[in-house]
Motif scaffolding. Sequence first.
Motif, PDB file in Angstrom:
ATOM      1  N   LYS A  21       0.829  -1.210   0.000  1.00 25.01           N
ATOM      2  CA  LYS A  21       0.000   0.000   0.000  1.00 25.01           C
ATOM      3  C   LYS A  21       0.860   1.255   0.000  1.00 25.01           C
ATOM      4  CE  LYS A  21      -3.987  -2.231   1.815  1.00 25.01           C
ATOM      5  NZ  LYS A  21      -5.072  -2.311   2.699  1.00 25.01           N
ATOM      6  N   ALA A  25       0.844   4.138  -2.875  1.00 27.23           N
ATOM      7  CA  ALA A  25       0.555   5.530  -2.523  1.00 27.23           C
ATOM      8  C   ALA A  25       1.663   6.472  -2.977  1.00 27.23           C
ATOM      9  CB  ALA A  25       0.351   5.658  -1.014  1.00 27.23           C
ATOM     10  N   PRO A  46     -10.048  12.929   7.616  1.00 27.59           N
ATOM     11  CA  PRO A  46      -9.291  13.373   6.438  1.00 27.59           C
ATOM     12  C   PRO A  46      -9.915  14.591   5.758  1.00 27.59           C
ATOM     13  CG  PRO A  46      -9.937  11.059   6.250  1.00 27.59           C
ATOM     14  CD  PRO A  46     -10.595  11.595   7.465  1.00 27.59           C
ATOM     15  N   MET A  50      -5.419  11.535   0.174  1.00 25.86           N
ATOM     16  CA  MET A  50      -4.290  10.704   0.610  1.00 25.86           C
ATOM     17  C   MET A  50      -4.291  10.445   2.117  1.00 25.86           C
ATOM     18  SD  MET A  50      -2.294  10.012  -2.106  1.00 25.86           S
ATOM     19  CE  MET A  50      -0.687   9.696  -1.423  1.00 25.86           C
ATOM     20  N   GLU A  51      -5.186  11.071   2.851  1.00 23.77           N
ATOM     21  CA  GLU A  51      -5.238  10.912   4.303  1.00 23.77           C
ATOM     22  C   GLU A  51      -6.149   9.751   4.683  1.00 23.77           C
ATOM     23  OE1 GLU A  51      -6.215  14.644   6.228  1.00 23.77           O
ATOM     24  OE2 GLU A  51      -5.111  15.730   4.693  1.00 23.77           O
ATOM     25  N   MET A  52      -5.920   9.207   5.876  1.00 30.15           N
ATOM     26  CA  MET A  52      -6.710   8.086   6.373  1.00 30.15           C
ATOM     27  C   MET A  52      -7.472   8.512   7.625  1.00 30.15           C
ATOM     28  SD  MET A  52      -5.463   4.252   7.477  1.00 30.15           S
ATOM     29  CE  MET A  52      -4.641   4.758   8.990  1.00 30.15           C
ATOM     30  N   PHE A  75       2.845   7.671   7.107  1.00 27.64           N
ATOM     31  CA  PHE A  75       2.032   6.696   6.394  1.00 27.64           C
ATOM     32  C   PHE A  75       1.659   5.579   7.365  1.00 27.64           C
ATOM     33  CE2 PHE A  75       1.121   3.055   3.707  1.00 27.64           C
ATOM     34  CZ  PHE A  75       0.280   3.632   2.755  1.00 27.64           C
ATOM     35  N   THR A  77      -1.253   2.031   8.055  1.00 32.99           N
ATOM     36  CA  THR A  77      -2.323   1.150   7.595  1.00 32.99           C
ATOM     37  C   THR A  77      -3.153   0.742   8.802  1.00 32.99           C
ATOM     38  OG1 THR A  77      -0.974  -0.862   7.772  1.00 32.99           O
ATOM     39  CG2 THR A  77      -1.020   0.239   5.628  1.00 32.99           C
ATOM     40  N   ASP A  81      -7.493  -0.229   5.213  1.00 32.90           N
ATOM     41  CA  ASP A  81      -7.288   1.190   4.917  1.00 32.90           C
ATOM     42  C   ASP A  81      -5.811   1.548   4.987  1.00 32.90           C
ATOM     43  OD1 ASP A  81     -10.035   1.571   4.732  1.00 32.90           O
ATOM     44  OD2 ASP A  81     -10.222   2.150   6.832  1.00 32.90           O
ATOM     45  N   GLY A  83      -3.127   5.293   4.430  1.00 32.65           N
ATOM     46  CA  GLY A  83      -2.994   6.699   4.079  1.00 32.65           C
ATOM     47  C   GLY A  83      -2.152   7.422   5.106  1.00 32.65           C
ATOM     48  N   TYR A  84      -2.115   8.719   4.976  1.00 34.10           N
ATOM     49  CA  TYR A  84      -1.306   9.545   5.864  1.00 34.10           C
ATOM     50  C   TYR A  84      -2.145  10.076   7.014  1.00 34.10           C
ATOM     51  CZ  TYR A  84       2.143   9.167   2.241  1.00 34.10           C
ATOM     52  OH  TYR A  84       3.045   8.656   1.349  1.00 34.10           O
TER      53      TYR A  84
END
Length: 108
Positions: A21, A25, A46, A50-52, A75, A77, A81, A83-84
């Motif tokens: 992932k 990304a 978010p 790109m954000e989680m 970053f 996980t 899911d 993202g940053y």
Amino acid sequence: PAPAASPDAASVKESASYWNKRKAAEGIEVDRGPLCRIKARRAHVPTEAMEMRMRKGDTLIVKRDELDGEPGWIFATKGGDAGYVPRACLVGDNSPDRSVSFAAGAAV
């Protein structure tokens, strides 16, 4: 014989998922290092694609050496899911207890 893995350690599947992932990304291979689990100290909603999203108390997988450093983004996980998330939501200010456990940074 190798020592038994900690019950909190990321599985090989979790580690493979993180690295796959992250490559998707960022579009590049990054230096692999040990992964760890950390609990979110605060929620994050978010504002960019790109954000989680995370809730307080969620357990995330992150690259251990990226927890230290300047305020910014890291970053992560969580299940399916990725993202940053803001580093400040993961590491408490001046707190010796980071709720971290180490996970093997297994090569895939």
